[in-house]
Write a protein that holds these residues in place. Structure first.
Motif, PDB file in Angstrom:
ATOM      1  N   SER A  78      67.406 -77.528-119.794  1.00 54.36           N
ATOM      2  CA  SER A  78      67.979 -76.417-119.028  1.00 54.36           C
ATOM      3  C   SER A  78      68.603 -75.380-119.947  1.00 54.36           C
ATOM      4  O   SER A  78      69.082 -75.688-121.039  1.00 54.36           O
ATOM      5  CB  SER A  78      69.057 -76.936-118.073  1.00 54.36           C
ATOM      6  OG  SER A  78      68.475 -77.769-117.105  1.00 54.36           O
ATOM      7  N   VAL A  79      68.593 -74.172-119.457  1.00 53.07           N
ATOM      8  CA  VAL A  79      69.241 -73.062-120.148  1.00 53.07           C
ATOM      9  C   VAL A  79      70.745 -73.181-119.920  1.00 53.07           C
ATOM     10  O   VAL A  79      71.185 -73.494-118.816  1.00 53.07           O
ATOM     11  CB  VAL A  79      68.724 -71.723-119.577  1.00 53.07           C
ATOM     12  CG1 VAL A  79      69.480 -70.546-120.148  1.00 53.07           C
ATOM     13  CG2 VAL A  79      67.241 -71.579-119.832  1.00 53.07           C
ATOM     14  N   ASN A  81      74.710 -71.604-119.856  1.00 55.84           N
ATOM     15  CA  ASN A  81      75.312 -70.347-119.393  1.00 55.84           C
ATOM     16  C   ASN A  81      75.498 -69.341-120.523  1.00 55.84           C
ATOM     17  O   ASN A  81      75.299 -68.148-120.321  1.00 55.84           O
ATOM     18  CB  ASN A  81      76.655 -70.620-118.710  1.00 55.84           C
ATOM     19  CG  ASN A  81      76.478 -71.213-117.334  1.00 55.84           C
ATOM     20  OD1 ASN A  81      75.427 -71.038-116.710  1.00 55.84           O
ATOM     21  ND2 ASN A  81      77.477 -71.929-116.866  1.00 55.84           N
ATOM     22  N   LEU A  84      72.258 -67.723-121.162  1.00 53.99           N
ATOM     23  CA  LEU A  84      71.928 -66.801-120.079  1.00 53.99           C
ATOM     24  C   LEU A  84      72.781 -65.536-120.154  1.00 53.99           C
ATOM     25  O   LEU A  84      72.307 -64.442-119.844  1.00 53.99           O
ATOM     26  CB  LEU A  84      72.124 -67.508-118.731  1.00 53.99           C
ATOM     27  CG  LEU A  84      71.636 -66.776-117.499  1.00 53.99           C
ATOM     28  CD1 LEU A  84      70.156 -66.423-117.613  1.00 53.99           C
ATOM     29  CD2 LEU A  84      71.866 -67.615-116.262  1.00 53.99           C
ATOM     30  N   ASP A  91      66.219 -67.367-118.189  1.00 57.47           N
ATOM     31  CA  ASP A  91      65.969 -68.307-117.088  1.00 57.47           C
ATOM     32  C   ASP A  91      64.625 -68.067-116.403  1.00 57.47           C
ATOM     33  O   ASP A  91      64.144 -68.910-115.651  1.00 57.47           O
ATOM     34  CB  ASP A  91      67.103 -68.262-116.066  1.00 57.47           C
ATOM     35  CG  ASP A  91      67.244 -66.914-115.394  1.00 57.47           C
ATOM     36  OD1 ASP A  91      66.874 -65.896-116.017  1.00 57.47           O
ATOM     37  OD2 ASP A  91      67.722 -66.875-114.249  1.00 57.47           O
ATOM     38  N   GLU A  92      63.980 -66.923-116.680  1.00 54.74           N
ATOM     39  CA  GLU A  92      62.660 -66.650-116.125  1.00 54.74           C
ATOM     40  C   GLU A  92      61.640 -67.696-116.572  1.00 54.74           C
ATOM     41  O   GLU A  92      60.678 -67.968-115.854  1.00 54.74           O
ATOM     42  CB  GLU A  92      62.186 -65.252-116.509  1.00 54.74           C
ATOM     43  CG  GLU A  92      62.937 -64.148-115.799  1.00 54.74           C
ATOM     44  CD  GLU A  92      62.482 -62.770-116.209  1.00 54.74           C
ATOM     45  OE1 GLU A  92      61.350 -62.631-116.709  1.00 54.74           O
ATOM     46  OE2 GLU A  92      63.259 -61.820-116.020  1.00 54.74           O
ATOM     47  N   GLU A  94      62.240 -70.942-116.979  1.00 56.25           N
ATOM     48  CA  GLU A  94      62.404 -72.080-116.065  1.00 56.25           C
ATOM     49  C   GLU A  94      61.854 -71.753-114.678  1.00 56.25           C
ATOM     50  O   GLU A  94      61.191 -72.583-114.050  1.00 56.25           O
ATOM     51  CB  GLU A  94      63.887 -72.447-115.933  1.00 56.25           C
ATOM     52  CG  GLU A  94      64.465 -73.146-117.125  1.00 56.25           C
ATOM     53  CD  GLU A  94      65.933 -73.476-116.924  1.00 56.25           C
ATOM     54  OE1 GLU A  94      66.281 -74.644-117.142  1.00 56.25           O
ATOM     55  OE2 GLU A  94      66.712 -72.582-116.543  1.00 56.25           O
TER      56      GLU A  94
END
Length: 152
Positions: A78-79, A81, A84, A91-92, A94
């Motif tokens: 996961s990315v 915070n 991001l 996040d694009e 994912e």
């Protein structure tokens, strides 16, 4: 939509996703600026390096995928915070991977439905056409009989 079109979409989306990861955008080193404190510059550079490592890890995962098998792609890390916040489009990757997996699921369901053997359904369709032809034949022979009877 047929399953072949889904396959084309999956292949195109997968190529797009891999192309997005091939950019050096996330791994470009920062130039020290007099407008940033050392702490801020180090923080941004640390996040950049973490993001770059993440992109490389995802790239390795995707390189192992044989998309022509149309199996759901395994979960990627996961990315975070802070990644991001620094790269608002990270996040694009994912999101796009999730869309590809949805398309793969839909494609596999369609393929399963098409390839499933449904003997009763096929027999019903065949018998329906057969009975329709028999009915038309009977009506046609009845009409010919009446025409011959009236002409005689």
């Amino acid at each position: 939509m047929n399953w072949k079109k889904k396959e084309n979409w999956i292949n195109a989306d997968f190529r797009f996703l891999k192309g997005h990861l091939n950019t050096n955008y996330y791994c470009l080193p920062y130039t020290k600026s007099k407008y940033l404190s050392d702490e801020e510059w180090n923080n941004r550079n640390e996040i950049r390096q973490k993001t770059c490592d993440w992109v490389r890890e995802v790239k390795i995962i995707l390189e192992k995928v044989d998309i022509s098998e149309f199996e759901v792609i395994s979960k990627i890390p996961s990315v975070t915070n802070d990644m991001l916040n620094q790269y608002n489009d990270i996040d694009e990757i994912e999101i796009e991977l999730g869309k590809i997996n949805e398309l793969i699921d839909e494609r596999n369901k369609m393929k399963k439905e098409i390839s499933g053997i449904n003997i009763l359904g096929n027999i019903d369709e065949t018998l329906g056409i057969l009975f329709l032809l028999i009915g038309l034949g009977i009506k046609l022979s009845e009409l010919i009989y009446k025409l011959n009877k009236n002409n005689a």
